[in-house]
Design an enzyme around this catalytic site. Structure first.
Site, short mmCIF file in Angstrom:
data_model
loop_
_atom_site.label_atom_id
_atom_site.label_comp_id
_atom_site.label_asym_id
_atom_site.label_seq_id
_atom_site.Cartn_x
_atom_site.Cartn_y
_atom_site.Cartn_z
N LYS A 53 0.87 -1.19 0.00
CA LYS A 53 0.00 0.00 0.00
C LYS A 53 0.90 1.23 0.00
O LYS A 53 1.94 1.23 0.69
CB LYS A 53 -0.88 -0.04 1.25
CG LYS A 53 -1.91 1.08 1.34
CD LYS A 53 -2.79 0.91 2.59
CE LYS A 53 -3.88 1.96 2.68
NZ LYS A 53 -4.75 1.77 3.86
N SER A 128 -9.73 1.91 2.86
CA SER A 128 -8.84 2.67 2.04
C SER A 128 -7.80 1.83 1.29
O SER A 128 -7.14 2.33 0.39
CB SER A 128 -8.10 3.70 2.90
OG SER A 128 -7.26 3.05 3.85
N SER A 152 -10.02 -0.51 7.09
CA SER A 152 -9.44 -0.37 5.74
C SER A 152 -8.74 -1.60 5.17
O SER A 152 -8.34 -1.57 4.00
CB SER A 152 -8.47 0.79 5.70
OG SER A 152 -9.19 1.97 5.54
N1 GLN Z 1 -13.17 4.16 6.30
C1 GLN Z 1 -12.60 4.62 7.54
C2 GLN Z 1 -12.18 6.06 7.41
O1 GLN Z 1 -12.47 6.63 6.42
C3 GLN Z 1 -11.45 3.74 7.93
C4 GLN Z 1 -10.23 4.05 7.18
C5 GLN Z 1 -9.07 3.21 7.59
O2 GLN Z 1 -9.21 2.17 8.23
N2 GLN Z 1 -7.89 3.70 7.26
O3 GLN Z 1 -11.57 6.61 8.26
#
Ligand code: GLN
Length: 463
Positions: A53, A128, A152
Site C-alpha cells: 500500500k 482505504s 481499511s
Molecule cells: N473508512 C474509515 C475512514 O475513512 C477507515 C479508514 C481506515 O481504516 N484507514 O476513516
C-alpha cells in the site's frame, strides 16, 4: 513474477490498482532471490511477488499516500514492514492506490483516481486499501500489505472477495507507515487465503524499538499453527450486528458460514455488544483528532507539495496555500473536525466523551471474551456499492464501517474471509478475537477455507 507483471500490464490500465509499478527493482530483487534459492538460503517468501500500500515508506520509490501532498515524495528509508518482507526475500512489484491518507471506504478520495472492483467495474473495491484489494482479487499479485484504522483492510477484502487480516494493535510496527490516527492504525495483509496471510504476518510481525507502541511479544509460527486441528470453539454472534441495516444477501451468506463453522464443532452463542452503535460517532471524533495533529507536519517547507504561487506569500498564507491545494476535500474535512473537537470549550464535550465511549466498547468486547473464544458476524452491511454512490454523503460512507471500527477502538485482531455472494458480489465473514489471538483467527479461517471455495472464486474475465 513476470506473470504478475504481465497481468499488471494487461489489466491495471482499467483497474487503477497501482500508483507505481517498480519493474526494474522487481527484476533486481528476483535475481537476488534466484541467488538465494540456489545458495539454499531461501525462506518460504523468497521470490514471492507482493505489493505495498502506498502508505509504507519505500527508500528510493515514491510514497504518495494517495495524496497530491506527497505526489513528489521519495522516502529516504524503508518502513519496518517493507524492510522485513524484503529481508525474507519477497519481491515488491509496486505501490498500490489508496484513499488519500487512508481516509475513505471506497478508494474514491485518492489523488490518483478511483480503483475499480474487479467483480463489477461499476462498483468500488472498498477502501482505504482498495488498490491492494483489487490487485489481489484480480490476481495481479498473490498478496499485498494494507493498513486498517477503522476497517481499511477488512472492508475492501470483503467487497473484493479476498482474505484480509488486521492484527492486534502493536503486533506489527508502524515505523515508516504514514500516520493517520496513531492509536488505531495497524498494518496487515490482503491475500487470497488465510494460509498466505499467516506466511506474510509471520515475516512482518514482531517487536521494533523504533515504534514505541510495538508489542514486545514473541511471534508464533502462524503458518504451522493453522494446520493444527480446530478446537471446539465457542463463537459469539452479536445479535446487534444483524440489524435492519444489514443487506439480506449478506445476512444469508454470513448465517450460512456460521452454520459451516458449527459443522466443525463450534458452538454458537448469541451475544450483545451494547455500545457498538456508538463506534462510528466515537471513531469520527478520535480519528480526526489524531489526524489533525499527525497531518500538521505537511506544510510544504521541507518536503511535499509546495504551490508555485506560495513563494509570494507571508508565512501563514504560505502554509494555507500549500495545505489547501495539497490536501483533498475529505482530508481537509477531517483536519477541521479534528482541530475543532480538540479545541478549548469542545474538548470535554467531544474528545473526552469519545474516549469514554471507546472504553465502553472495549469493555463490551472484554466481557464477550469472558464467555466466547471469538466473535463472528458480517464485515460490512452491504456488498460493494456503486462508484459515486456515496461520495456526496460522508455519513453514508462512514456507516460502511459500522461492524469493523469496534475492533480498532479496542485494539483487537480481526479478519474478513470470503463467505458467499449477494447479488453477484462478494460477502465477507468477520472474525474478531481477543488481543494476540491471530493464530486462532487464522486457524479458524483456514479450516473454513478448506471446507469452502469462496476464496478460490475468480472475478469473471480475470481467470
Ligand atoms: N473508512 C474509515 C475512514 O475513512 C477507515 C479508514 C481506515 O481504516 N484507514 O476513516
Amino acid at each position: 513474477m513476470k506473470h504478475c507483471l504481465e497481468r499488471i500490464g494487461r489489466f491495471d490500465g482499467a483497474l487503477n490498482a497501482f500508483v507505481s509499478v517498480t519493474e526494474d527493482r522487481a527484476l533486481a530483487q528476483a535475481a537476488e532471490a534466484d541467488r538465494r534459492i540456489a545458495a539454499g538460503d531461501a525462506t518460504t517468501l523468497t521470490g514471492v511477488p507482493i505489493a505495498h500500500k502506498d502508505i509504507f515508506c519505500t527508500a528510493g520509490v515514491r510514497t504518495s499516500c494517495g495524496s497530491r501532498m506527497l505526489d513528489n515524495f521519495i522516502a529516504p528509508y524503508d518502513a519496518t514492514v517493507v524492510e522485513r518482507l524484503d529481508a525474507a526475500g519477497a519481491i515488491m512489484l509496486g505501490k498500490t492506490n489508496m484513499d488519500e491518507f487512508a481516509m475513505g471506504s471506497s478508494n474514491e478520495t485518492s489523488f490518483y483516481g478511483a480503483v475499480l472492483n474487479p467483480w463489477d467495474h461499476d462498483t468500488v473495491p472498498g477502501g482505504s486499501s482498495g488498490g491492494s484489494a483489487a490487485a489481489v482479487a484480480a490476481r495481479l499479485v498473490p498478496g499485498a500489505t494494507g493498513t486498517d484504522t477503522g476497517g481499511s483492510i477488512r472492508q475492501p477484502a470483503a467487497l473484493s472477495g479476498i482474505t484480509g487480516l488486521k492484527p492486534t494493535y502493536g503486533r506489527v510496527s508502524r515505523y515508516g507507515m504514514i500516520a493517520f490516527a496513531s492509536s488505531l492504525d495497524q498494518a496487515g495483509t490482503l491475500t487470497r487465503t488465510a494460509e498466505d496471510a499467516a506466511l506474510l504476518l509471520e515475516a512482518m510481525a514482531g517487536f521494533d524499538s523504533r515504534d514505541s507502541t510495538s508489542l514486545d511479544e514473541p511471534v508464533p509460527a502462524y503458518s504451522q499453527a493453522i494446520e493444527e486441528p480446530l478446537e471446539a470453539l465457542t463463537i459469539g454472534v452479536p445479535e446487534n450486528f444483524f440489524d435492519e441495516g444489514l443487506d439480506a444477501g449478506n445476512a444469508a451468506a454470513v448465517t450460512a458460514a456460521l452454520g459451516e463453522l458449527q459443522k466443525h464443532g463450534a458452538t454458537l452463542k448469541r451475544i450483545r455488544l451494547d455500545n457498538v452503535h456508538l463506534s462510528v460517532p466515537a471513531y469520527y471524533v478520535v480519528a480526526p483528532a489524531e489526524a489533525s495533529s499527525n497531518l500538521s507536519r505537511f506544510d510544504g517547507v521541507r518536503y511535499g507539495y509546495r504551490s508555485p504561487e506560495a513563494m509570494n506569500d507571508d508565512l501563514n498564507a504560505f502554509y494555507k496555500r500549500n495545505r489547501g491545494e495539497g490536501f483533498g476535500a475529505e482530508v481537509r474535512r477531517r483536519i477541521l473536525i479534528g482541530a475543532w473537537v480538540l479545541s478549548t470549550g469542545y474538548y470535554d464535550a467531544y474528545y473526552l466523551k469519545a474516549q469514554k465511549v471507546r472504553q465502553l466498547i472495549s469493555s463490551d468486547f472484554a466481557r464477550a471474551f469472558d464467555e466466547v473464544d471469538i466473535v463472528a458476524g458480517p464485515t460490512t452491511p452491504t456488498p460493494a456499492f456503486g462508484l459515486g454512490q456515496k461520495t456526496g454523503d460522508p455519513v453514508q460512507m462512514y456507516l460502511n464501517d459500522i461492524y469493523t471500527i469496534g475492533a480498532n477502538l479496542a485494539g483487537l485482531p480481526a479478519m474478513s474471509v470470503p463467505c458467499g455472494f449477494s447479488g453477484g458480489l462478494p460477502v465477507g465473514l468477520q472474525l474478531i478475537g481477543p488481543h494476540l489471538s491471530e493464530a486462532r483467527l487464522l486457524q479458524t479461517a483456514h479450516h473454513f477455507q478448506r471446507a469452502t471455495d469462496w476464496h478460490a472464486r475468480v472475478p469473471p474475465g480475470y481467470d
